[in-house]
Write a protein that holds these residues in place. Structure first.
Motif, short mmCIF file in Angstrom:
data_model
loop_
_atom_site.label_atom_id
_atom_site.label_comp_id
_atom_site.label_asym_id
_atom_site.label_seq_id
_atom_site.Cartn_x
_atom_site.Cartn_y
_atom_site.Cartn_z
N SER A 1 35.62 13.21 -51.54
CA SER A 1 36.91 13.81 -51.21
C SER A 1 36.74 15.03 -50.31
O SER A 1 37.62 15.35 -49.51
N GLU A 2 35.60 15.70 -50.42
CA GLU A 2 35.33 16.87 -49.59
C GLU A 2 35.21 16.50 -48.12
O GLU A 2 35.32 17.35 -47.24
N TYR A 3 34.98 15.21 -47.84
CA TYR A 3 34.80 14.73 -46.47
C TYR A 3 35.96 13.83 -46.03
O TYR A 3 35.79 13.00 -45.14
N ASP A 4 37.11 13.98 -46.69
CA ASP A 4 38.29 13.17 -46.36
C ASP A 4 37.98 11.69 -46.49
O ASP A 4 38.49 10.87 -45.73
N TYR A 5 37.09 11.38 -47.44
CA TYR A 5 36.71 10.00 -47.72
C TYR A 5 36.11 9.31 -46.50
O TYR A 5 36.18 8.10 -46.36
N PHE A 6 35.52 10.12 -45.61
CA PHE A 6 34.82 9.63 -44.42
C PHE A 6 35.69 8.81 -43.50
O PHE A 6 35.19 8.02 -42.71
N GLN A 7 36.97 9.02 -43.57
CA GLN A 7 37.90 8.30 -42.72
C GLN A 7 38.20 9.10 -41.46
O GLN A 7 38.33 10.32 -41.50
N SER A 8 38.31 8.39 -40.36
CA SER A 8 38.72 9.01 -39.10
C SER A 8 39.88 8.20 -38.56
O SER A 8 39.72 7.07 -38.11
N VAL A 9 41.06 8.79 -38.62
CA VAL A 9 42.27 8.16 -38.09
C VAL A 9 42.85 9.10 -37.05
O VAL A 9 43.08 10.28 -37.33
N THR A 10 43.04 8.60 -35.84
CA THR A 10 43.57 9.45 -34.77
C THR A 10 44.77 8.79 -34.12
O THR A 10 44.84 7.56 -34.00
N LEU A 11 45.70 9.61 -33.68
CA LEU A 11 46.88 9.17 -32.94
C LEU A 11 46.86 9.85 -31.59
O LEU A 11 47.00 11.08 -31.51
N ASP A 12 46.61 9.07 -30.54
CA ASP A 12 46.52 9.62 -29.18
C ASP A 12 45.57 10.81 -29.13
O ASP A 12 45.84 11.84 -28.52
N GLY A 13 44.43 10.67 -29.82
CA GLY A 13 43.39 11.68 -29.81
C GLY A 13 43.51 12.76 -30.86
O GLY A 13 42.60 13.56 -31.03
N THR B 1 46.05 4.31 -31.26
CA THR B 1 45.79 4.71 -32.63
C THR B 1 44.47 4.09 -33.04
O THR B 1 44.25 2.90 -32.82
N SER B 2 43.58 4.89 -33.61
CA SER B 2 42.27 4.37 -33.97
C SER B 2 41.97 4.64 -35.44
O SER B 2 42.46 5.61 -36.03
N PHE B 3 41.15 3.75 -36.01
CA PHE B 3 40.80 3.80 -37.41
C PHE B 3 39.30 3.54 -37.56
O PHE B 3 38.78 2.57 -37.01
N GLY B 4 38.62 4.39 -38.30
CA GLY B 4 37.20 4.17 -38.54
C GLY B 4 36.70 5.06 -39.66
O GLY B 4 37.48 5.79 -40.29
N VAL B 5 35.43 5.00 -39.90
CA VAL B 5 34.79 5.89 -40.87
C VAL B 5 33.48 6.37 -40.27
O VAL B 5 32.86 5.68 -39.47
N TYR B 6 33.06 7.56 -40.65
CA TYR B 6 31.81 8.09 -40.11
C TYR B 6 31.24 9.12 -41.07
O TYR B 6 31.95 9.70 -41.89
N ASP B 7 29.96 9.36 -40.97
CA ASP B 7 29.25 10.31 -41.82
C ASP B 7 28.94 11.57 -41.03
O ASP B 7 28.11 11.54 -40.13
#
Length: 218
Positions: free
Chosen positions: A90-102, A140-146
């Motif tokens: 949870s401290e890492y936003d569940y490793f989610q990366s969601v962006t809207l127009d950057g 709109t992009s969706f991914g996860v990263y460490d």
């Protein structure tokens, strides 16, 4: 053990299906699936995640959380494991990366996070949704990263990233960045700290495999 396990899980990431630079050494590996659901009005309903971890890490978790030493995790032990994982990532936003127009979009915490073992491998399963209603924009992009580069969560096939409900006129694709090209494209924003020690710089997202949805009107 909880603190040590938090170090393991606190480094979990995803979407990293790339040949990493020489200085990056993932220690934990997982195969993943991402399901993105879009509502009829073009807003994002939810993201569904499944992460299946490698045998070595799974065995370590089993030994550490098997309180009664019966070489399996019962319901109580799995609940404790899920709680520990939830608190850690949870401290890492569940490793989610969601962006809207950057622009980075904040994601809400999952209502339920499930830990399970299948075929002697640890599975983590959860769903999440944007904290505020998110309507698809131009991109709109969706991914996860460490952010620590400690874990590589790999979408083995493009079909492991799935989307339903894409509006008519919008297109979607899976993007797998080339590491060298990603570094070159972001050279101006990468500091010496990234090249000397990329952990914690939050820039590993430039390497992350992601789903991109493009619509003619944002």
């Amino acid at each position: 053990m909880q603190q040590r396990f938090a170090v393991f899980i606190g480094a979990m990431a995803a979407g990293l299906t790339f040949a990493t630079p020489a200085y990056v050494h993932p220690h934990v590996f997982a195969e993943a699936r991402l399901d993105v659901s879009i509502k009829p009005d073009g807003t994002v309903e939810k993201l569904g995640h499944v992460w299946r971890f490698d045998d070595i890490f799974s065995s370590t978790v089993l030994v550490e959380f098997d309180k009664n030493a019966d070489m399996k995790l019962d319901e109580k032990e799995l609940t404790e494991l899920a709680s520990t994982i939830n608190a850690s990532i949870s401290e890492y936003d569940y490793f989610q990366s969601v962006t809207l127009d950057g622009k980075q979009i904040a994601m809400g915490a999952p209502q339920h996070l499930i830990a399970d073992f299948q075929n002697n491998q640890l599975l983590i399963i959860f769903e999440s949704a944007p904290k505020q209603p998110l309507k698809l924009g131009k991109k709109t992009s969706f991914g996860v990263y460490d952010p620590t580069f400690y874990t590589a969560i790999d979408y083995v096939n493009d079909t492991d990233i799935h989307v339903t409900g894409v509006p008519s006129g919008c297109t979607h694709k899976v993007v797998r960045p080339d590491p060298d090209e990603a570094i070159a494209a972001n050279q101006a924003t990468l500091t010496d700290a990234f090249f000397n020690d990329p952990t914690g710089t939050n820039m590993s997202k430039i390497f992350a495999t992601r789903l991109e949805i493009e619509c003619p009107k944002g």
